[in-house]
Design an enzyme around this catalytic site. Structure first.
Site, PDB file in Angstrom:
ATOM      1  N   ASP A 246      41.398  40.096  44.928  1.00 15.02           N
ATOM      2  CA  ASP A 246      40.037  40.033  44.422  1.00 15.02           C
ATOM      3  C   ASP A 246      40.012  38.897  43.389  1.00 15.02           C
ATOM      4  O   ASP A 246      41.053  38.379  42.978  1.00 15.02           O
ATOM      5  CB  ASP A 246      39.607  41.356  43.808  1.00 15.02           C
ATOM      6  N   GLU A 454      22.324  48.198  38.191  1.00 11.23           N
ATOM      7  CA  GLU A 454      23.260  49.011  38.954  1.00 11.23           C
ATOM      8  C   GLU A 454      24.045  48.080  39.875  1.00 11.23           C
ATOM      9  O   GLU A 454      23.471  47.452  40.760  1.00 11.23           O
ATOM     10  CB  GLU A 454      22.515  50.067  39.787  1.00 11.23           C
TER      11      GLU A 454
END
Length: 710
Positions: A246, A454
């Site tokens: 990542d 979010e």
């Protein structure tokens, strides 16, 4: 005589060609291939290439594209077929855009065809902001949808259409604020039963890439984990594609996890365990690590060859590919928008309906469309999205659906600030809301969140990406209460990527629609549902808990009291639940073929009948309950599902075949075991528990049988 160059020989395998190309490079040139911004080698015809590309629910961050519903909404479709069709479209648009980027020599980020999607982490906790990127809380649902996505993205031709990547391997589902230093501790049983199955399914399906997670899992940083990457993925599962970190996760080894002392040690840990590609910049120390003896030239060349093999599969070193002539005109074209709308329709979940829906248009003279997400394009999108050629908000779609009807609009409140205007005051728009509600025959109240509050780790003060609780922000709770107390019928439409407790809306709204982040045409799908253009058929891919529910600590990765399989209390709305405008009956559940036995597949069938008055689709769900002594077992578990479309009065027998592994349980050591005992199969439109069946209105069909260990 012209020199034979093996890597240009299209009759050889991608692996053979890549090995030849890597052998012709210097070790420094090979090392340059291991960074996400890989540097070209002009003398060998290798172009610059950026591996970082996204396609979670459409080609993302690269300009115009069809923006499909966010992944959690795709989970609500319970449909591998539709997800596969969507992925084929994504791959087609991806190739069309890639053709143009190559034409103009644009080799930048998001301009390639190695897509770091799908996200098949398990949405174990409703507070996790990135849960919207997943297909939900169930490993079977996640695995089947993930496999369909991978196959659609990669295609089945001799040249891979685009390359998919399974992420984030393996135990990753929040919290966001400390993901760079967090250690997710999971038992062998939870690993094998919950966190790993979807990744194994994608590996078996031939996914081209794997991405590690930021966090540690049981003490080991995921992007350099001997257990996950070497022993499990490479050796046990036999994965031979590429592995990427990542982004900037390898730097976390020494900066945050403190498992290495410096960048050279981090490079060595990652490369030694098969992390071929660094999304980040720590691999600029590859040559330093080589000179220090921390890694070998062979390791560098091996990873370079794996990455070059992926490029070979994509046809990047061929004279041409079947996809070179895909025109740019296909991008967000009419046909793709029609498919988008079909998928959006199937993603919407009708949670409540007190005979309010569908609304008859001719009964309306005045409609109020209210709420911070009513006319919001951002709320349609979810994170990791492209740019739609056109958008349909709920407000616009309701207006289009009601010519001649007065449609009033009020934003009603800010998404999370206590006031809407500046300067302003608490509830500064509620008098307008009361005025519009009083005049209206119907209120369409559109609330929720969006990707600005979010989602992934955020740097803004007060926002981590995760939710603190399951309630809407207070300003929206006040708005919901005001509308529901007005006396005018309210259709509450919620746009979030996760579970919400609607508080006053639970009892006060006449109907509740969970719309997720429904994509560029999502507003039209919502309006068409309200006015009965189709029967809703989406099902919850996650449990909706009551906000006061006794959920475990967010950082506790045990599955105890989590998800529908282990939750001990009554939820607000259960996993697998969703209403429609028709009713279905389930009967005649029977076994087919030989008697059930360990080590053999199990075949069964159930009869489904549309007992209502409207043509509709239903998701037929097959659950298995296994009562065995001496081992933790779920209450029941989803083991198969399928969509069926029936006309009123139509009946159809639906068959299922379960693999032999479905009859096995996972013990505390993470090993499959065959436990004798009583098993019960259930088939229906919801979970096989009293609360789900009460909400749904129809019981599941059931069939019990015994298994011994012979």
């Amino acid at each position: 005589m012209e020199e034979y160059i093996a890597y240009k020989d299209e009759s050889l395998s991608p692996k053979e060609r890549a090995a030849d190309l890597a052998a012709r490079m210097t070790v420094r040139e090979c090392a340059a291939q291991l960074l996400f911004e890989s540097v070209g080698v002009e003398r060998l015809g290798v172009k610059d290439y950026n591996w970082w590309n996204e396609a979670l629910h459409g080609v993302a961050r690269a300009g115009m594209a069809t923006v499909f519903p966010q992944a959690i909404g795709l989970g609500a479709t319970f449909s591998p077929e539709w997800i596969g069709k969507m992925a084929e479209v994504i791959a087609t648009e991806g190739r069309a855009k890639f053709n143009q980027f190559q034409k103009y020599e644009d080799y930048g980020i998001y301009k390639g065809i190695t897509y770091w999607s799908p996200n098949v982490n398990i949405f174990r906790d409703p507070r996790w902001g990135r849960g919207q990127e997943t297909y939900g809380e169930d490993p079977t649902l996640t695995a089947e949808l993930g496999v369909a996505f991978v196959k659609g993205l990669q295609g089945d031709g001799p040249v891979m259409k685009t390359a998919a990547c399974a992420k984030h391997f393996a135990v990753h589902s929040g919290p966001e604020h400390n993901r760079h230093e967090f250690d997710a501790k999971a038992s062998p049983q939870d690993m094998a039963e919950t966190y790993l199955p979807a990744f194994k399914a994608l590996c078996d399906a031939g996914v081209e890439g794997f991405m590690g997670a930021y966090n540690r899992t049981n003490g080991e940083p995921c992007c350099g984990s001997p257990t996950l990457l070497t022993k499990l993925l490479r050796e046990e599962w036999g994965f031979d594609g590429y592995i990427t970190s990542d982004c900037w996760a390898i730097a976390d080894f020494h900066l945050h996890h403190k498992v290495t002392a410096n960048a050279v040690e981090s490079v060595a840990l990652a490369l030694e365990n098969g992390c071929d590609l660094n999304c980040g910049n720590v691999y600029v120390y590859l040559m330093d690590a080589l000179e220090a003896g921390a890694i070998t030239e062979e390791q560098i060349r091996q990873s370079a060859a794996r990455l070059l093999a992926t490029k070979m599969k994509l046809g990047m070193f061929d004279a041409g590919t079947p996809y070179d002539d895909i025109p740019y005109d296909v991008v967000d074209c009419d046909a793709h928008r029609r498919l988008n709308e079909e998928i959006a329709r199937r993603s919407l979940v009708l949670l409540k309906n007190n005979d309010l829906l569908p609304v008859k248009k001719e009964s309306l003279k005045n409609v109020a469309v209210i709420g911070p997400n009513a006319n919001s394009i951002t709320a349609l999108l979810g994170n990791y999205h492209g740019t739609g050629n056109q958008y349909h908000t709920v407000l616009e779609a309701v207006r289009q659906a009601l010519p001649g009807v007065r449609v009033n609009y009020s934003k009603g409140s800010h998404m999370y600030e206590h006031k809407l205007e500046d300067p302003g005051y608490d509830g500064d728009c509620l008098s307008e809301v009361k005025t519009q509600c009083a005049a209206a025959d119907l209120v369409v109240l559109v609330v929720g969140l969006d990707e600005t509050v979010e989602g992934e780790e955020m740097g803004r003060e007060g926002f981590t990406g995760d939710k603190k609780d399951l309630l809407l922000p207070k300003t929206q709770r006040d708005l919901v209460r005001t509308c529901c107390e007005s006396g005018t019928p309210v259709v509450l439409v919620n746009m979030t990527g996760s579970a919400v407790d609607f508080e006053a809306g639970n009892a006060g709204a006449g109907a509740i629609i969970q719309a997720w982040y429904p994509g560029a045409v999502g507003g039209k799908a919502v309006a068409d549902l309200i006015f009965g253009e189709y029967s809703p058929s989406g099902k919850l891919p996650v449990t909706f808990y009551r906000d006061g529910a006794d959920l475990p600590d967010f950082e506790d990765y045990s599955m105890e009291n989590r998800t529908y399989k282990f939750y001990k209390d009554e939820p607000l709305y259960p996993f697998g639940f969703g209403l429609g405008y028709s009713r279905f009956a389930f009967s005649g559940l029977e076994l087919a073929g030989e008697a059930p036995a360990f080590g053999a597949p199990l075949r069964c069938a159930v009869t489904v009948e549309n007992t209502g008055t409207m043509a509709a689709e239903e998701v037929v769900q097959l659950y298995l309950r296994h009562e065995a002594a001496g081992i933790r077992t779920p209450r029941h578990r989803l083991c198969a599902f399928t969509r069926v479309a029936l006309q009123p009065g139509e009946r159809r027998q639906v068959a299922f075949e379960l693999e032999a592994e479905a009859l096995e349980l996972i013990d505390e050591n993470g090993k499959p075991v065959r436990k004798p005992g009583r098993l019960t199969l259930f088939a229906g439109g919801c979970q096989p528990d009293a609360f789900s069946e009460q909400l749904y209105g129809t019981p599941c069909a059931a069939l019990a049988f015994e298994l011994d260990n012979q």
